[in-house]
Design an enzyme around this catalytic site. Structure first.
Site, PDB file in Angstrom:
ATOM      1  N   LYS A 262      -1.033  -1.663  -4.434  1.00  0.00           N
ATOM      2  CA  LYS A 262      -2.262  -0.459  -4.949  1.00  0.00           C
ATOM      3  C   LYS A 262      -1.019   0.643  -5.285  1.00  0.00           C
ATOM      4  O   LYS A 262      -0.808   1.491  -4.034  1.00  0.00           O
ATOM      5  CB  LYS A 262      -2.890  -0.015  -3.619  1.00  0.00           C
TER       6      LYS A 262
ATOM      7  N   ASP B 282       0.862  -1.329   0.029  1.00  0.00           N
ATOM      8  CA  ASP B 282      -0.151   0.081  -0.095  1.00  0.00           C
ATOM      9  C   ASP B 282       0.892   0.975  -0.011  1.00  0.00           C
ATOM     10  O   ASP B 282       1.625   1.532  -1.084  1.00  0.00           O
ATOM     11  CB  ASP B 282      -0.877  -0.091   1.224  1.00  0.00           C
TER      12      ASP B 282
HETATM   13  P1  XMP Z   1       1.694  -0.364   3.954  1.00  0.00           P
HETATM   14  O1  XMP Z   1       1.038   0.794   3.875  1.00  0.00           O
HETATM   15  O2  XMP Z   1       2.646  -0.411   4.973  1.00  0.00           O
HETATM   16  O3  XMP Z   1       0.524  -1.421   4.182  1.00  0.00           O
HETATM   17  O4  XMP Z   1       2.309  -0.764   2.282  1.00  0.00           O
HETATM   18  C1  XMP Z   1       0.783  -2.490   4.002  1.00  0.00           C
HETATM   19  C2  XMP Z   1      -0.256  -3.336   4.995  1.00  0.00           C
HETATM   20  O5  XMP Z   1      -1.388  -2.501   4.969  1.00  0.00           O
HETATM   21  C3  XMP Z   1      -2.608  -3.379   5.144  1.00  0.00           C
HETATM   22  N1  XMP Z   1      -3.399  -2.977   3.944  1.00  0.00           N
HETATM   23  C4  XMP Z   1      -4.678  -3.573   3.640  1.00  0.00           C
HETATM   24  N2  XMP Z   1      -5.161  -4.673   4.237  1.00  0.00           N
HETATM   25  N3  XMP Z   1      -6.991  -4.736   2.717  1.00  0.00           N
HETATM   26  C5  XMP Z   1      -6.257  -5.356   3.788  1.00  0.00           C
HETATM   27  O6  XMP Z   1      -6.862  -5.929   4.492  1.00  0.00           O
HETATM   28  C6  XMP Z   1      -6.469  -3.519   2.033  1.00  0.00           C
HETATM   29  O7  XMP Z   1      -7.178  -2.952   1.166  1.00  0.00           O
HETATM   30  C7  XMP Z   1      -5.164  -3.125   2.512  1.00  0.00           C
HETATM   31  N4  XMP Z   1      -4.464  -2.105   2.308  1.00  0.00           N
HETATM   32  C8  XMP Z   1      -3.389  -2.136   3.204  1.00  0.00           C
HETATM   33  C9  XMP Z   1      -2.165  -5.109   4.954  1.00  0.00           C
HETATM   34  O8  XMP Z   1      -2.166  -5.160   6.432  1.00  0.00           O
HETATM   35  C10 XMP Z   1      -0.678  -4.632   4.257  1.00  0.00           C
HETATM   36  O9  XMP Z   1       0.213  -5.452   4.975  1.00  0.00           O
END
Ligand code: XMP
Ligand code: MG
Length: 186
Positions: free
Chosen positions: A137, A109
């Site tokens: 994403k 993310d």
């Molecule tokens: P980052 O922002 O650190 O995030 O790249 C990674 C973590 O964020 C959670 N995440 C999600 N979990 N649906 C989910 O169930 C989503 O759409 C989503 N977007 C981010 C996830 O735990 C991931 O490891």
């Protein structure tokens, strides 16, 4: 055939067949890249809890011997919001030094989590360090992080199922679905 969706689910983004097909392709690629490796030397590290189903499917499709281990990191609590702060809740049991480590993560993310993992594992003298991530994403990225094996790029919607949750719900849906925005937008 129509499937009955939970009320909070907006639409199915990736159905079971699509996920399975892509996970097989990823496993084939990884198997080719690590061909000849010994069980002792190849460690898959799943990031709990979100990756547990992806990890189970991917590892069973690998055609090279490997060990599995897990770490647990703090999540966004019950909000669909990144804080940038990542905390380790549980470390791996296996020693990483000298091993070929493949981090298995559910979704990329902002990039903070994967960046944290690269720093933690990078400091432990692995023989190599790569990542397999099911979903990304790109629109949400705050920092650039490399990914070696990526399943799918998806739009900026909160997704659940196949291990992914919202407030610890919907993890065991067999498909990956977008939640209705009003559910996660406070
Ligand atoms: P980052 O922002 O650190 O995030 O790249 C990674 C973590 O964020 C959670 N995440 C999600 N979990 N649906 C989910 O169930 C989503 O759409 C989503 N977007 C981010 C996830 O735990 C991931 O490891
Ligand atoms: Mg996660």
């Amino acid at each position: 055939m129509d499937i009955l969706l939970p009320n909070s689910v907006d639409y199915v983004l990736l159905d079971e067949d699509k996920i399975e097909h892509r996970v097989c392709e990823m496993a084939a690629q990884i198997s080719a890249d690590y061909e000849g490796i010994r069980n002792e030397d190849f460690l898959l590290v799943g990031v709990l809890k979100g990756s547990f189903i992806f990890m189970a499917d991917l590892s069973r499709r690998l055609m090279v011997p490997h060990r599995v281990d897990f770490i647990a990191l703090s999540s966004y609590a019950d909000k669909a919001e990144a804080t940038g702060a990542v905390r380790m809740i549980m470390d791996t049991r296996a020693d990483v030094a000298g091993r070929h480590v493949l981090i298995v993560e559910d979704i990329l993310d902002t990039g903070y989590t994967l960046d944290y993992l690269y720093r933690i594992f990078g400091a432990r003298q692995p023989a190599s360090l790569r990542t397999a991530v099911l979903l990304s994403k790109p629109e949400r990225r705050k920092i650039t992080v490399p990914v070696d094996y990526l399943g799918f790029e998806i739009p900026d919607v909160w997704v659940v199922g196949y291990g992914l949750d919202f407030a610890d719900r919907f993890r065991t849906l067999p498909y990956i679905a977008a939640l209705k925005p009003h559910v996660y937008q406070k």
